[in-house]
Design an enzyme around this catalytic site. Sequence first.
Site, PDB file in Angstrom:
ATOM      1  N   ARG A 117       9.441 -10.817   8.869  1.00 17.79           N
ATOM      2  CA  ARG A 117       9.716  -9.829   7.830  1.00 17.79           C
ATOM      3  C   ARG A 117       9.643  -8.411   8.369  1.00 17.79           C
ATOM      4  O   ARG A 117      10.284  -7.522   7.877  1.00 17.79           O
ATOM      5  CB  ARG A 117       8.740  -9.987   6.660  1.00 17.79           C
ATOM      6  CG  ARG A 117       9.089 -11.141   5.783  1.00 17.79           C
ATOM      7  CD  ARG A 117       8.051 -11.344   4.725  1.00 17.79           C
ATOM      8  NE  ARG A 117       6.783 -11.774   5.273  1.00 17.79           N
ATOM      9  CZ  ARG A 117       5.698 -11.981   4.557  1.00 17.79           C
ATOM     10  NH1 ARG A 117       5.734 -11.766   3.258  1.00 17.79           N
ATOM     11  NH2 ARG A 117       4.587 -12.407   5.112  1.00 17.79           N
ATOM     12  N   ASP A 159       6.288 -14.839  11.640  1.00 17.10           N
ATOM     13  CA  ASP A 159       6.800 -14.022  10.556  1.00 17.10           C
ATOM     14  C   ASP A 159       7.921 -13.150  11.096  1.00 17.10           C
ATOM     15  O   ASP A 159       7.789 -12.594  12.183  1.00 17.10           O
ATOM     16  CB  ASP A 159       5.648 -13.134  10.048  1.00 17.10           C
ATOM     17  CG  ASP A 159       5.876 -12.592   8.659  1.00 17.10           C
ATOM     18  OD1 ASP A 159       6.973 -12.108   8.396  1.00 17.10           O
ATOM     19  OD2 ASP A 159       4.934 -12.636   7.842  1.00 17.10           O
ATOM     20  N   LYS A 209       1.698  -5.334   5.150  1.00 17.08           N
ATOM     21  CA  LYS A 209       2.295  -4.407   4.187  1.00 17.08           C
ATOM     22  C   LYS A 209       1.427  -3.148   4.052  1.00 17.08           C
ATOM     23  O   LYS A 209       1.938  -2.029   4.065  1.00 17.08           O
ATOM     24  CB  LYS A 209       2.453  -5.083   2.820  1.00 17.08           C
ATOM     25  CG  LYS A 209       3.536  -6.150   2.801  1.00 17.08           C
ATOM     26  CD  LYS A 209       3.571  -6.876   1.458  1.00 17.08           C
ATOM     27  CE  LYS A 209       4.593  -8.002   1.490  1.00 17.08           C
ATOM     28  NZ  LYS A 209       4.439  -8.915   0.333  1.00 17.08           N
ATOM     29  N   ARG A 258       3.533  -3.413  -6.393  1.00 13.37           N
ATOM     30  CA  ARG A 258       3.560  -4.566  -5.500  1.00 13.37           C
ATOM     31  C   ARG A 258       4.862  -4.548  -4.717  1.00 13.37           C
ATOM     32  O   ARG A 258       5.927  -4.320  -5.280  1.00 13.37           O
ATOM     33  CB  ARG A 258       3.452  -5.884  -6.276  1.00 13.37           C
ATOM     34  CG  ARG A 258       3.662  -7.115  -5.367  1.00 13.37           C
ATOM     35  CD  ARG A 258       3.188  -8.414  -6.004  1.00 13.37           C
ATOM     36  NE  ARG A 258       3.483  -9.563  -5.146  1.00 13.37           N
ATOM     37  CZ  ARG A 258       2.758  -9.930  -4.080  1.00 13.37           C
ATOM     38  NH1 ARG A 258       1.693  -9.209  -3.731  1.00 13.37           N
ATOM     39  NH2 ARG A 258       3.094 -10.967  -3.353  1.00 13.37           N
TER      40      ARG A 258
END
Length: 426
Positions: free
Chosen positions: A340, A338, A367, A251
């Site tokens: 990120r 976002d 991701k 993860r």
Amino acid sequence: MVAEPNPVPPAATARSAPRHIRLTSHHGAEGALAIRWGAPTAAERGPLIGTTTTRAHRNVIGTHSGSYSVYRALAVASGALSPEHRADLTNTAPTDVIGPYAQWSDPSAIVSLDPWGAMVAEAFTTELAAGFDIRPTIAITKAHVILPEIADAIAKGRLQPDGRILLPNGAALVTKAAIEPVWYLPGVAARFGCSETTLRRVLFEETGGMYPELVTRSDLEVFLPPIGGQTLYIFGNARDLADSSVELTARVHDECNGSDVFGSDICTCRPYLTHAIEECIRGAQRGGVGLVAYSRKEGRALGEVTKFLVYNARKRQAGGDTADQYFARTECVAGVQDMRFQELMPDVLHWLGIRKIHRLVSMSNMKYDAIVGSGIEVGERINIPEELIPADARVEIDAKMAAGYFTPGPVPDAEELKIAKGRELA
Ligand SMILES: [Zn+2]
């Protein structure tokens, strides 16, 4: 009334007075060692030197420790720390050897961490002895991690202690690594599809001119940015991460302090994280290896102030907190949904030598796309079990699934997104 002149703190007089400020924006004297990013050996790549004492030795922009570099400045300013202090690296060597792997010598595979960062004491013995202040940017150690969710999984029979990966007292045995950010600016610019000049200029301007060398020292290509780093938790043998025949459960998790640490129920962060740890333990117990890569990117890298403002805006809007308005509210406050930007995230996976993730415990399409786009194969994707989703987090998970997050079940449509209602503020 005549104002008293500001007294000079005694610590400052003792340490540094009188002294002019040493600008960093001109070329250093001869003596800085060269960096050849992506070179096949540590010796050929050369050490990264961010020392603040011997300016002529500096070959990077910024200083070590990420955001903690500012606390270091406070420690020096208050007189608690000598700016001349050198780390004594006796007995600090990594507990586990990671790499080197082929990806380390691909200058485009890793651009946001120093692959040699854990082994500076052994790789640069000569330079350290010659007086160069070279610091590790990665540290690797061992730990036992004890979580109530894992104890619960043992009590309910989902996990069995084996004395190797999981002890009878509920402790999971891990190797953990802390990694500071190290940016190779040409590579970071390439990832974001902008020119290096643009990247340097915007980094300079948007930090209020914090690092003049970004625009004045094009010869310095490595930047130690004042941002959070990441931590890895490895379940099983760290060397197995690079063996694609060994089942890898992984993860990549972005920090959410409110849920991860304090159990706030507005999102699925902690339940998904502890579910991943349970999956990692089970995977390691059946002969595989598990990995949780935890990035300090609080609140989608918008920070907690923005995050809490968004919570209020969501819960006070007309019609209450619903999934169909979830991203809109974030965008109203932050300007984007976002920040990120998962473009740099796969670097750490390449540092570990990973070629294949058999079981990716994440529903995030961003991701997934970043990992697969970087050349790592992904097998199965593991969603968060329904029973682990807190009632108030239904809004978030519905909105994410509608926006492209992986789900083995039906994707909520526009009408369904109006159904789930978050709790009101009071
Ligand atoms: Zn969260």
